[in-house]
Design a protein around this motif. Structure first.
Motif, PDB file in Angstrom:
ATOM      1  N   ASN A 361     -81.943 -37.277 -32.534  1.00  0.00           N
ATOM      2  CA  ASN A 361     -81.027 -37.865 -31.540  1.00  0.00           C
ATOM      3  C   ASN A 361     -80.963 -36.928 -30.333  1.00  0.00           C
ATOM      4  OD1 ASN A 361     -78.984 -39.082 -30.095  1.00  0.00           O
ATOM      5  ND2 ASN A 361     -77.691 -39.454 -31.893  1.00  0.00           N
ATOM      6  N   PRO A 362     -81.970 -36.980 -29.480  1.00  0.00           N
ATOM      7  CA  PRO A 362     -82.002 -36.052 -28.336  1.00  0.00           C
ATOM      8  C   PRO A 362     -80.816 -36.222 -27.391  1.00  0.00           C
ATOM      9  CG  PRO A 362     -83.679 -37.765 -28.111  1.00  0.00           C
ATOM     10  CD  PRO A 362     -83.129 -37.881 -29.489  1.00  0.00           C
ATOM     11  N   GLY A 363     -80.361 -37.462 -27.214  1.00  0.00           N
ATOM     12  CA  GLY A 363     -79.216 -37.676 -26.333  1.00  0.00           C
ATOM     13  C   GLY A 363     -77.986 -36.939 -26.829  1.00  0.00           C
ATOM     14  N   GLN A 364     -77.744 -36.968 -28.142  1.00  0.00           N
ATOM     15  CA  GLN A 364     -76.596 -36.268 -28.700  1.00  0.00           C
ATOM     16  C   GLN A 364     -76.717 -34.766 -28.486  1.00  0.00           C
ATOM     17  OE1 GLN A 364     -73.839 -37.439 -29.788  1.00  0.00           O
ATOM     18  NE2 GLN A 364     -72.952 -35.526 -30.533  1.00  0.00           N
ATOM     19  N   THR A 365     -77.936 -34.234 -28.592  1.00  0.00           N
ATOM     20  CA  THR A 365     -78.136 -32.798 -28.381  1.00  0.00           C
ATOM     21  C   THR A 365     -77.803 -32.421 -26.935  1.00  0.00           C
ATOM     22  OG1 THR A 365     -79.882 -32.826 -30.063  1.00  0.00           O
ATOM     23  CG2 THR A 365     -79.793 -30.899 -28.603  1.00  0.00           C
ATOM     24  N   TRP A 366     -78.201 -33.265 -25.980  1.00  0.00           N
ATOM     25  CA  TRP A 366     -77.846 -33.001 -24.573  1.00  0.00           C
ATOM     26  C   TRP A 366     -76.332 -33.057 -24.377  1.00  0.00           C
ATOM     27  CZ3 TRP A 366     -80.737 -30.705 -21.210  1.00  0.00           C
ATOM     28  CH2 TRP A 366     -82.125 -30.842 -21.254  1.00  0.00           C
ATOM     29  N   VAL A 367     -75.656 -33.983 -25.051  1.00  0.00           N
ATOM     30  CA  VAL A 367     -74.193 -34.072 -24.959  1.00  0.00           C
ATOM     31  C   VAL A 367     -73.558 -32.788 -25.475  1.00  0.00           C
ATOM     32  CG1 VAL A 367     -72.140 -35.215 -25.890  1.00  0.00           C
ATOM     33  CG2 VAL A 367     -74.056 -36.578 -25.048  1.00  0.00           C
ATOM     34  N   LEU A 368     -74.059 -32.294 -26.615  1.00  0.00           N
ATOM     35  CA  LEU A 368     -73.495 -31.071 -27.187  1.00  0.00           C
ATOM     36  C   LEU A 368     -73.719 -29.885 -26.261  1.00  0.00           C
ATOM     37  CD1 LEU A 368     -74.524 -31.447 -30.960  1.00  0.00           C
ATOM     38  CD2 LEU A 368     -72.284 -31.845 -29.927  1.00  0.00           C
ATOM     39  N   LEU A 369     -74.883 -29.814 -25.645  1.00  0.00           N
ATOM     40  CA  LEU A 369     -75.154 -28.718 -24.708  1.00  0.00           C
ATOM     41  C   LEU A 369     -74.213 -28.810 -23.508  1.00  0.00           C
ATOM     42  CD1 LEU A 369     -76.772 -26.292 -23.757  1.00  0.00           C
ATOM     43  CD2 LEU A 369     -78.474 -27.891 -22.800  1.00  0.00           C
ATOM     44  N   GLY A 370     -74.041 -29.996 -22.979  1.00  0.00           N
ATOM     45  CA  GLY A 370     -73.130 -30.153 -21.851  1.00  0.00           C
ATOM     46  C   GLY A 370     -71.706 -29.779 -22.232  1.00  0.00           C
ATOM     47  N   THR A 371     -71.296 -30.131 -23.455  1.00  0.00           N
ATOM     48  CA  THR A 371     -69.938 -29.815 -23.920  1.00  0.00           C
ATOM     49  C   THR A 371     -69.734 -28.304 -23.981  1.00  0.00           C
ATOM     50  OG1 THR A 371     -69.920 -31.845 -25.242  1.00  0.00           O
ATOM     51  CG2 THR A 371     -68.295 -30.155 -25.788  1.00  0.00           C
ATOM     52  N   ALA A 372     -70.708 -27.591 -24.584  1.00  0.00           N
ATOM     53  CA  ALA A 372     -70.589 -26.138 -24.689  1.00  0.00           C
ATOM     54  C   ALA A 372     -70.539 -25.497 -23.299  1.00  0.00           C
ATOM     55  CB  ALA A 372     -71.767 -25.584 -25.498  1.00  0.00           C
ATOM     56  N   ALA A 384     -75.819 -31.253 -15.362  1.00  0.00           N
ATOM     57  CA  ALA A 384     -77.253 -31.538 -15.536  1.00  0.00           C
ATOM     58  C   ALA A 384     -77.554 -31.993 -16.965  1.00  0.00           C
ATOM     59  CB  ALA A 384     -78.071 -30.303 -15.186  1.00  0.00           C
ATOM     60  N   ALA A 385     -76.885 -31.369 -17.955  1.00  0.00           N
ATOM     61  CA  ALA A 385     -77.096 -31.741 -19.360  1.00  0.00           C
ATOM     62  C   ALA A 385     -76.604 -33.155 -19.633  1.00  0.00           C
ATOM     63  CB  ALA A 385     -76.385 -30.740 -20.276  1.00  0.00           C
ATOM     64  N   PHE A 386     -75.416 -33.500 -19.075  1.00  0.00           N
ATOM     65  CA  PHE A 386     -74.876 -34.842 -19.299  1.00  0.00           C
ATOM     66  C   PHE A 386     -75.740 -35.897 -18.590  1.00  0.00           C
ATOM     67  CE2 PHE A 386     -70.667 -32.553 -19.874  1.00  0.00           C
ATOM     68  CZ  PHE A 386     -70.704 -32.662 -21.268  1.00  0.00           C
ATOM     69  N   ALA A 387     -76.333 -35.518 -17.475  1.00  0.00           N
ATOM     70  CA  ALA A 387     -77.234 -36.448 -16.780  1.00  0.00           C
ATOM     71  C   ALA A 387     -78.441 -36.765 -17.660  1.00  0.00           C
ATOM     72  CB  ALA A 387     -77.673 -35.851 -15.448  1.00  0.00           C
ATOM     73  N   ALA A 389     -78.386 -36.655 -20.964  1.00  0.00           N
ATOM     74  CA  ALA A 389     -77.866 -37.469 -22.068  1.00  0.00           C
ATOM     75  C   ALA A 389     -77.720 -38.928 -21.650  1.00  0.00           C
ATOM     76  CB  ALA A 389     -76.529 -36.913 -22.546  1.00  0.00           C
ATOM     77  N   ARG A 390     -77.359 -39.145 -20.379  1.00  0.00           N
ATOM     78  CA  ARG A 390     -77.153 -40.512 -19.886  1.00  0.00           C
ATOM     79  C   ARG A 390     -78.450 -41.313 -19.927  1.00  0.00           C
ATOM     80  NH1 ARG A 390     -74.602 -40.896 -14.041  1.00  0.00           N
ATOM     81  NH2 ARG A 390     -76.558 -39.821 -13.591  1.00  0.00           N
ATOM     82  N   ALA A 391     -79.586 -40.632 -19.874  1.00  0.00           N
ATOM     83  CA  ALA A 391     -80.877 -41.317 -19.884  1.00  0.00           C
ATOM     84  C   ALA A 391     -81.241 -41.877 -21.261  1.00  0.00           C
ATOM     85  CB  ALA A 391     -81.972 -40.370 -19.397  1.00  0.00           C
ATOM     86  N   HIS A 392     -80.471 -41.520 -22.278  1.00  0.00           N
ATOM     87  CA  HIS A 392     -80.739 -42.009 -23.641  1.00  0.00           C
ATOM     88  C   HIS A 392     -79.692 -43.058 -23.991  1.00  0.00           C
ATOM     89  CE1 HIS A 392     -83.737 -38.865 -24.528  1.00  0.00           C
ATOM     90  NE2 HIS A 392     -82.972 -38.095 -23.746  1.00  0.00           N
ATOM     91  N   PRO A 393     -80.099 -44.305 -24.214  1.00  0.00           N
ATOM     92  CA  PRO A 393     -79.132 -45.394 -24.429  1.00  0.00           C
ATOM     93  C   PRO A 393     -78.048 -45.098 -25.462  1.00  0.00           C
ATOM     94  CG  PRO A 393     -81.339 -46.295 -24.198  1.00  0.00           C
ATOM     95  CD  PRO A 393     -81.496 -44.798 -24.220  1.00  0.00           C
ATOM     96  N   PRO A 394     -78.339 -44.480 -26.589  1.00  0.00           N
ATOM     97  CA  PRO A 394     -77.256 -44.268 -27.551  1.00  0.00           C
ATOM     98  C   PRO A 394     -76.121 -43.396 -27.015  1.00  0.00           C
ATOM     99  CG  PRO A 394     -79.399 -43.975 -28.615  1.00  0.00           C
ATOM    100  CD  PRO A 394     -79.641 -44.038 -27.126  1.00  0.00           C
ATOM    101  N   THR A 395     -76.407 -42.550 -26.029  1.00  0.00           N
ATOM    102  CA  THR A 395     -75.363 -41.637 -25.546  1.00  0.00           C
ATOM    103  C   THR A 395     -75.020 -41.881 -24.079  1.00  0.00           C
ATOM    104  OG1 THR A 395     -77.112 -40.000 -25.107  1.00  0.00           O
ATOM    105  CG2 THR A 395     -75.897 -39.815 -27.201  1.00  0.00           C
ATOM    106  N   THR A 396     -75.448 -42.995 -23.544  1.00  0.00           N
ATOM    107  CA  THR A 396     -75.208 -43.265 -22.113  1.00  0.00           C
ATOM    108  C   THR A 396     -73.716 -43.288 -21.791  1.00  0.00           C
ATOM    109  OG1 THR A 396     -77.259 -44.507 -21.912  1.00  0.00           O
ATOM    110  CG2 THR A 396     -75.554 -44.920 -20.252  1.00  0.00           C
ATOM    111  N   TRP A 402     -68.286 -37.896 -19.844  1.00  0.00           N
ATOM    112  CA  TRP A 402     -68.274 -36.451 -19.602  1.00  0.00           C
ATOM    113  C   TRP A 402     -68.575 -36.130 -18.130  1.00  0.00           C
ATOM    114  CZ3 TRP A 402     -66.531 -32.345 -22.034  1.00  0.00           C
ATOM    115  CH2 TRP A 402     -66.268 -32.427 -23.415  1.00  0.00           C
ATOM    116  N   LEU A 403     -69.441 -36.894 -17.515  1.00  0.00           N
ATOM    117  CA  LEU A 403     -69.762 -36.653 -16.103  1.00  0.00           C
ATOM    118  C   LEU A 403     -68.522 -36.844 -15.224  1.00  0.00           C
ATOM    119  CD1 LEU A 403     -73.297 -38.280 -15.888  1.00  0.00           C
ATOM    120  CD2 LEU A 403     -72.736 -35.886 -15.403  1.00  0.00           C
ATOM    121  N   LYS A 404     -67.731 -37.847 -15.556  1.00  0.00           N
ATOM    122  CA  LYS A 404     -66.470 -38.057 -14.817  1.00  0.00           C
ATOM    123  C   LYS A 404     -65.538 -36.865 -15.024  1.00  0.00           C
ATOM    124  CE  LYS A 404     -66.565 -43.110 -15.034  1.00  0.00           C
ATOM    125  NZ  LYS A 404     -65.921 -44.318 -15.605  1.00  0.00           N
ATOM    126  N   TYR A 405     -65.510 -36.390 -16.277  1.00  0.00           N
ATOM    127  CA  TYR A 405     -64.642 -35.245 -16.577  1.00  0.00           C
ATOM    128  C   TYR A 405     -65.077 -34.018 -15.773  1.00  0.00           C
ATOM    129  CZ  TYR A 405     -63.234 -31.034 -19.039  1.00  0.00           C
ATOM    130  OH  TYR A 405     -62.764 -29.779 -19.341  1.00  0.00           O
TER     131      TYR A 405
END
Length: 421
Positions: A361-372, A384-387, A389-396, A402-405
């Motif tokens: 689940n690469p999108g989830q990994t990008w989300v976790l990186l952005g969170t940290a 940049a990490a959340f951007a 993640a947005r490219a992967h449909p499961p985590t769009t 998160w980008l809004k946050y």
């Protein structure tokens, strides 16, 4: 030649028994018959004595000639029975067991010998059938013998149990074997081992466990008995007893194979003692008793995680991640780091996961990186990490949240206020 030699060694005891029974004619010189029907006439007696002397000297052909001469003189039933008895003796001493059994059968059919001799001959016939691997008739004849025998010996009862076992009469075999063991007091190990096999065959695990406890009491260093006992407890639906047995075996330093130690650890984890299992596995890994491979590391990490010792699980998880060809191991490691709020340590693990790739689940990994990164205040890198993640449909959707946050935090930074999503 080798098989013949083994057979002689195996059935030598049978020859000795036949020698004891047939060492001389039923009536010695000057003796009187026990009953009028057991009469040996003088000329017949001389022939029988001569035949037995030839047998003693191993002059077998001469003995058979003498017996044939006697038979041509129309012997009475008692004399004929003694002829069969002598021939059976001769054939047994030369390992012609089938012919020895046939002579005993003919002798017994005449019913022309004293009751004690008939009874002993029936017992020997049963043993001859055993030697010939004729197990069903062996069990039948020996069972008949038992109904008449007075105070049978433990060895005789064991022989009957063996015959019943070979004839697949397992319940009868247990009955006779238990009687033999009770009579013997301290029976040989082989008797208890046979009883164990019978209990297992009859699907009687509780009874089999009791036999194993006796064997363990005699041989506490026999690892096989301990493992069998644990297996039987498991079969009975008592996993806690199985674990206790394996733990005792381990404390006695009997579990010396990696699979045995791993099995014990798995049982401990399954039975709600994961911390104990983890400690045991760590010791085994340090001592080199278990190879430090992926399976062992995974079990160690699982044990620590189930024991809610996430910090201790990080070590084996890190080793696993380094060994994996994909980045999924580092993603799992980073997830634990984030749960422990170890943001600084989570970031490099996540970057290594993304660098290795082939993620589930690469999108989830990008989300976790952005969170940290967001928690560390590195908002530009988080964005940049959340951007990504947005490219992967499961985590769009979660990425857009998160980008809004991050955008809100950037706006608030001027005021020095930052919150969490």
């Amino acid at each position: 030649m080798r098989r013949c030699g083994c057979r002689r060694a195996r059935w030598g005891w049978l020859v000795l028994l036949l020698l004891a029974l047939f060492a001389r004619p039923a009536l010695g010189e000057g003796e009187q018959p026990a009953a009028t029907q057991f009469v040996v006439r003088p000329w017949a007696y001389e022939k029988l004595r001569a035949a037995h002397e030839h047998i003693a000297k191993r002059e077998h052909d001469a003995a058979l000639r003498v017996l044939a001469q006697l038979e041509r003189k129309r012997p009475n039933d008692h004399e004929q029975a003694l002829i069969h008895q002598a021939r059976s003796h001769l054939f047994a001493t030369t390992e012609r067991y089938a012919e020895a059994a046939q002579q005993l059968e003919q002798m017994l059919a005449l019913e022309a010998l004293p009751a004690a001799t008939q009874l002993q001959s029936r017992y020997l016939l049963g043993q001859l059938y055993l030697a010939l691997q004729r197990y069903e008739p062996a069990a039948t004849v020996l069972s008949q013998w038992l109904t008449e025998a007075q105070n049978p010996s433990a060895q005789a009862l064991y022989t009957l149990a063996v015959a019943c076992t070979q004839a697949k009469r397992h319940a009868d075999a247990v009955q006779h074997l238990r009687a033999a063991i009770q009579r013997e007091g301290k029976p040989p190990d082989s008797w208890l081992q046979l009883l164990l096999a019978l209990r297992i065959e009859l699907k009687q695990p509780a009874e089999a466990a009791r036999v194993l406890e006796q064997l363990i009491d005699r041989h506490p260093r026999n690892k096989t008995y301990w493992l069998q006992l644990a297996s039987l407890h498991e079969e009975q639906g008592h996993p806690e007893r199985a674990v206790a047995v394996l733990e005792l075996a381990h404390r006695s330093k009997l579990l010396d194979r990696p699979a045995e130690i791993v099995n014990l650890v798995q049982w401990l984890v399954y039975q709600g003692a994961p911390a104990k299992g983890a400690h045991l596995l760590e010791q085994a890994l340090q001592a080199g008793q278990v190879p430090r491979d992926a399976a062992a590391l995974q079990l160690l990490a699982t044990a620590w995680l189930q024991a809610r010792e996430r910090q201790k699980a990080l070590g084996p998880l890190g080793e696993l991640a380094a060994q994996e060809p994909t980045g999924n191991g580092f993603a799992r490691l980073a997830q634990i780091r984030l749960e422990l709020e170890q943001w600084d340590e989570a970031v490099p693990a996540l970057r290594r996961a993304l660098a290795k790739g082939q993620l589930n689940n690469p999108g989830q990994t990008w989300v976790l990186l952005g969170t940290a990164l967001a928690h560390l205040g590195q908002l530009a890198e988080a964005k940049a990490a959340f951007a990504q993640a947005r490219a992967h449909p499961p985590t769009t959707r979660v990425a857009e949240h998160w980008l809004k946050y991050v955008a809100q935090r950037e706006q608030r930074q001027a005021g020095g206020v930052a919150g969490a999503p």
